[in-house]
Motif scaffolding. Structure first.
Motif, mmCIF file in Angstrom:
data_model
loop_
_atom_site.group_PDB
_atom_site.id
_atom_site.type_symbol
_atom_site.label_atom_id
_atom_site.label_comp_id
_atom_site.label_asym_id
_atom_site.label_seq_id
_atom_site.Cartn_x
_atom_site.Cartn_y
_atom_site.Cartn_z
ATOM 1 N N UNK A 27 115.957 139.055 -66.377
ATOM 2 C CA UNK A 27 115.648 140.458 -66.171
ATOM 3 C C UNK A 27 116.889 141.186 -65.661
ATOM 4 N N UNK A 28 117.003 142.457 -65.994
ATOM 5 C CA UNK A 28 118.033 143.288 -65.391
ATOM 6 C C UNK A 28 117.421 144.014 -64.209
ATOM 7 N N UNK A 29 118.017 143.849 -63.028
ATOM 8 C CA UNK A 29 117.451 144.475 -61.847
ATOM 9 C C UNK A 29 117.333 145.984 -62.049
ATOM 10 N N UNK A 30 116.210 146.525 -61.652
ATOM 11 C CA UNK A 30 116.002 147.956 -61.765
ATOM 12 C C UNK A 30 114.828 148.393 -60.930
ATOM 13 N N UNK A 31 114.659 149.674 -60.808
ATOM 14 C CA UNK A 31 113.563 150.240 -60.038
ATOM 15 C C UNK A 31 113.329 151.660 -60.521
ATOM 16 N N UNK A 32 112.217 152.222 -60.131
ATOM 17 C CA UNK A 32 111.914 153.588 -60.515
ATOM 18 C C UNK A 32 112.465 154.531 -59.461
ATOM 19 N N UNK A 33 113.475 155.273 -59.843
ATOM 20 C CA UNK A 33 114.124 156.187 -58.899
ATOM 21 C C UNK A 33 113.173 157.293 -58.467
ATOM 22 N N UNK A 34 113.376 157.742 -57.240
ATOM 23 C CA UNK A 34 112.636 158.901 -56.764
ATOM 24 C C UNK A 34 113.525 159.693 -55.815
ATOM 25 N N UNK A 200 131.591 165.265 -54.212
ATOM 26 C CA UNK A 200 130.274 165.866 -54.023
ATOM 27 C C UNK A 200 129.217 165.194 -54.894
ATOM 28 N N UNK A 201 129.621 164.729 -56.067
ATOM 29 C CA UNK A 201 128.687 164.026 -56.943
ATOM 30 C C UNK A 201 128.178 162.759 -56.257
ATOM 31 N N UNK A 202 129.091 161.943 -55.737
ATOM 32 C CA UNK A 202 128.683 160.718 -55.057
ATOM 33 C C UNK A 202 127.836 161.033 -53.831
ATOM 34 N N UNK A 203 128.261 162.003 -53.060
ATOM 35 C CA UNK A 203 127.524 162.399 -51.854
ATOM 36 C C UNK A 203 126.101 162.819 -52.214
ATOM 37 N N UNK A 204 125.962 163.657 -53.209
ATOM 38 C CA UNK A 204 124.639 164.169 -53.576
ATOM 39 C C UNK A 204 123.750 163.084 -54.178
ATOM 40 N N UNK A 205 124.344 162.194 -54.961
ATOM 41 C CA UNK A 205 123.560 161.103 -55.539
ATOM 42 C C UNK A 205 122.924 160.248 -54.439
ATOM 43 N N UNK A 206 123.703 159.979 -53.414
ATOM 44 C CA UNK A 206 123.185 159.145 -52.325
ATOM 45 C C UNK A 206 122.183 159.912 -51.478
ATOM 46 N N UNK A 207 122.504 161.154 -51.136
ATOM 47 C CA UNK A 207 121.598 161.926 -50.292
ATOM 48 C C UNK A 207 120.272 162.212 -51.002
ATOM 49 N N UNK A 208 120.300 162.379 -52.317
ATOM 50 C CA UNK A 208 119.062 162.621 -53.067
ATOM 51 C C UNK A 208 118.147 161.399 -53.051
ATOM 52 N N UNK A 209 118.743 160.206 -53.022
ATOM 53 C CA UNK A 209 117.945 158.979 -53.103
ATOM 54 C C UNK A 209 117.731 158.287 -51.761
ATOM 55 N N UNK A 210 118.379 158.752 -50.719
ATOM 56 C CA UNK A 210 118.361 158.022 -49.451
ATOM 57 C C UNK A 210 116.939 157.862 -48.931
ATOM 58 N N UNK A 211 116.698 156.740 -48.310
ATOM 59 C CA UNK A 211 115.389 156.476 -47.716
ATOM 60 C C UNK A 211 115.562 155.445 -46.607
ATOM 61 N N UNK A 212 114.651 155.407 -45.654
ATOM 62 C CA UNK A 212 114.730 154.380 -44.606
ATOM 63 C C UNK A 212 114.742 152.981 -45.213
ATOM 64 N N UNK A 213 115.679 152.171 -44.756
ATOM 65 C CA UNK A 213 115.769 150.800 -45.231
ATOM 66 C C UNK A 213 116.588 150.597 -46.481
ATOM 67 N N UNK A 214 117.311 151.606 -46.924
ATOM 68 C CA UNK A 214 118.048 151.505 -48.185
ATOM 69 C C UNK A 214 119.174 150.475 -48.113
ATOM 70 N N UNK A 215 119.230 149.612 -49.107
ATOM 71 C CA UNK A 215 120.429 148.815 -49.367
ATOM 72 C C UNK A 215 121.173 149.557 -50.464
ATOM 73 N N UNK A 216 122.335 150.077 -50.121
ATOM 74 C CA UNK A 216 123.090 150.947 -51.012
ATOM 75 C C UNK A 216 124.156 150.129 -51.746
#
Length: 263
Positions: A27-34, A200-216
């Motif tokens: 399998x290729x690791x993946x998840x449903x982004x939110x 700003x692209x990298x910053x926004x990508x992370x801030x849009x997806x950030x959540x408690x417990x994130x492994x980035x």
């Protein structure tokens, strides 16, 4: 296990990283982004990860985040990233390959000397799902020996599979060999060095997806990441997030016995 063919149709509905148009035995690791700042949905992978003690996030609900970087080759930004981590007193885990250790021994040594963890990304970066257990063992052991030769870290216990490809067999084998798989719950396309879009692209990508417990998952070949990192750490601190080491996340009673030398 049935072969998985990762296609563009899959990518549209279930985002995958590192994998594109691959036919493999895994399998290729993946998840449903939110973007609602909650753990992403990983479907059938959840049960598999639980069975073999693998992680993709911290499920405690605490506002902890974990920085991880994959290092296969160097583009000149790792020193900058290490400078920021040192300045902000933030730990990270660097998953390195044999090529990286051979070509950048001083950077690997610096990572360890400054308190970061080296993770195993294999020596030659093969697809583990199509090689034998002995070949997988050699890949992991050769990388571990290479890291020990250039740094003070002589024990690697965290594994990130090349290209994010895995199956139940590779999870089982790695656990027997004393490794825990570390996947991720936050990532974006940052490794295309010719297509960087600005910090700003990298910053926004992370801030849009950030959540408690994130492994980035990030890549040090990205100039965007290097330029965004200090701003990112500062903003997440403001929002009450704490940057933790994987060693803070992984409970000792979940580590494979091989890690403790009981093989």
């Amino acid at each position: 296990m049935k072969k998985l063919i990762v296609s563009m149709a899959v990518l549209l509905t279930f985002p995958l990283f590192h994998v594109a148009s691959i036919e493999a035995e895994g399998y290729g690791w993946g998840y449903k982004k939110n973007s609602d700042h909650t753990l992403p949905y990983i479907g059938k992978y959840e049960e598999m990860l639980e069975k073999y003690g693998a992680y993709y996030a911290d499920k405690s609900g605490e506002k902890n985040v974990y920085l991880t970087f994959d290092n296969g080759y160097e583009e000149g930004y790792t020193d900058d990233i290490l400078d920021v981590l040192k300045k902000k007193e933030v730990p990270a885990t660097f998953f390195v390959t044999g090529h990286y250790v051979e070509s950048e021994p001083d950077l690997v040594k610096r990572m360890v000397d400054e308190g970061h963890i080296i993770g195993n990304h294999s020596y030659h970066h093969p697809d583990f799902s199509v090689i034998s257990k002995e070949s997988m063992k050699k890949e992991l052991e050769d990388l571990e020996k290479a890291v020990a030769e250039v740094s003070e870290q002589d024990d690697l216990k965290y594994l990130r599979p090349p290209r994010g490809i895995f199956n139940e067999q590779t999870l089982d084998w790695s656990y027997e060999l004393g490794y825990l798989h570390i996947f991720w719950s936050l990532a974006f396309i940052d490794w295309e060095t010719s297509k960087q879009k600005g910090w700003e692209y990298a910053f926004n990508q992370i801030m849009d997806q950030i959540h408690p417990g994130a492994i980035i998952l990030l890549h040090t070949v990205s100039s965007d990441n290097a330029q965004a990192l200090e701003r990112l750490i500062t903003e997440l601190h403001k929002q009450g997030y704490a940057f933790k080491s994987l060693d803070d996340l992984i409970l000792e009673d979940k580590l494979p016995e091989a890690v403790y030398g009981y093989e």
